[in-house]
Enzyme design. Sequence first.
Site, PDB file in Angstrom:
ATOM      1  N   CYS A  92      -6.022  48.362  53.254  1.00 46.71           N
ATOM      2  CA  CYS A  92      -6.692  47.838  52.064  1.00 46.71           C
ATOM      3  C   CYS A  92      -7.650  46.699  52.380  1.00 46.71           C
ATOM      4  O   CYS A  92      -8.575  46.428  51.614  1.00 46.71           O
ATOM      5  CB  CYS A  92      -5.663  47.338  51.052  1.00 46.71           C
ATOM      6  SG  CYS A  92      -4.551  48.610  50.443  1.00 46.71           S
ATOM      7  N   HIS A 367      -8.783  50.720  42.737  1.00 52.50           N
ATOM      8  CA  HIS A 367      -8.760  50.178  44.091  1.00 52.50           C
ATOM      9  C   HIS A 367      -9.133  51.264  45.097  1.00 52.50           C
ATOM     10  O   HIS A 367      -8.264  51.951  45.635  1.00 52.50           O
ATOM     11  CB  HIS A 367      -7.345  49.629  44.341  1.00 52.50           C
ATOM     12  CG  HIS A 367      -7.053  49.159  45.719  1.00 52.50           C
ATOM     13  ND1 HIS A 367      -8.011  48.702  46.603  1.00 52.50           N
ATOM     14  CD2 HIS A 367      -5.860  49.059  46.391  1.00 52.50           C
ATOM     15  CE1 HIS A 367      -7.435  48.349  47.746  1.00 52.50           C
ATOM     16  NE2 HIS A 367      -6.134  48.561  47.637  1.00 52.50           N
ATOM     17  N   CYS A 397      -3.931  41.871  50.001  1.00 57.99           N
ATOM     18  CA  CYS A 397      -2.881  42.353  50.889  1.00 57.99           C
ATOM     19  C   CYS A 397      -3.324  43.656  51.541  1.00 57.99           C
ATOM     20  O   CYS A 397      -4.181  44.375  51.027  1.00 57.99           O
ATOM     21  CB  CYS A 397      -1.584  42.564  50.117  1.00 57.99           C
ATOM     22  SG  CYS A 397      -1.703  43.736  48.754  1.00 57.99           S
TER      23      CYS A 397
END
Length: 411
Positions: A92, A367, A397
């Site tokens: 991510c 996302h 994160c």
Amino acid sequence: MTEALIIDGCRTPRGIGKPGKGALTGIHPQHLGATVLKALAERNNLNTAEVDDIIWGTSSQRGPQGGDLGRMAALDAGYDVKASAVTLDRFCGSGITSVNIAAGSVMSGMEDLVIAGGTEMMSTFGQGGSTSSPFIDSGNARLREVHPQPHQGVCADAISTLENISREAVDELALLSQKNAAKAIEGGHFDKSLVPVYKEDGTLALDHEEFPRPNTTFEALSELKPSFDSLADYPLDEDGTTFRKLILKKYPDLEINHVHHAGNSSGVVDGAAALLLASPDYAKANGMKPRAKIKAMANMGDSPTLMLNAPVPAAIKVLEKAGLTLDDIDLFEVNEAFSVVTEKFIRDLDIDREKINVNGGAMALGHPIGATGSILVNTVLDELERRDVQFGLVTMCAAGGMAPAVIIERV
């Protein structure tokens, strides 16, 4: 050491990342990346032969997203063949890392004009490659014993339990994300960076955010069933290993309270983003007006088993590198991978809730893994300008228990 200036940034709208349901489904990832690269070149009248490098983030590098997506997207965008590219994966965190590496290349004096960004077509996961998620336990027996790594949703619930963060608290933050996103869209806060996506035949695919649910209510959120309780007990192998058992290897007495669901977790979407960085000398010589500069960058690791807790130490580290305090930061963007990530960040650092994710976050907007970090840098830059303030901090994160961070300063 020279400065790394941010000249411009743009991004696509985020489309629902489910095959057959999202407007961007079926578009080749290279074409989606090319959309923002082409827009960046046109908006800034770039001589693409002078682009020293393109640093691209893509987490799921398989199937149509494999094969150095950054390079292929640049070629698809019509860039000069001299514009090289590399594609990286920090899960991510890839979209922040692409910005930080691009900035480092400029700040070192080795390169003058670099593009950073990322693409993730969540709707293509599994095409041409493994059907498993890139974030779950890999089955490596030795690593599993030393650093068990469960599914990230189970980690979010474990953190909520350990931190005594209630279902009501994570739902309240999810509702706020939807409200803030709705206000931002209605107020045109994303218009400066947003570029429409067209299909290869020239017809419009998407020109607006597709994922938000502005009519969300707290009552509706409270009625949603937790998403990760049954997943926690899904058998991963013939030995009966489950995600819950992986958590219990490190926290043997933990009774997980499952509080996360589709409404307070990040949305599955497709998207791409790009930012143009230049040295002061190149910008001056080519009449480029910088919008911001990179003030500091940092990377931090934390528990792989809890996976999602590194943003707080990453923020502390990048502030120290910048010589700033939390009070100096005007706006924070902390990716809402799960509601607890941002809620814990706010509580641990005593952040003013009026300064964080002010235009909504991934719970409302989605996302697109490898692109999200670059999108957030775009978002905070636009909002710093809109509010006429100075410093923005972005962190998120990443799987494996990591978090990159960056502070930008308006100029």
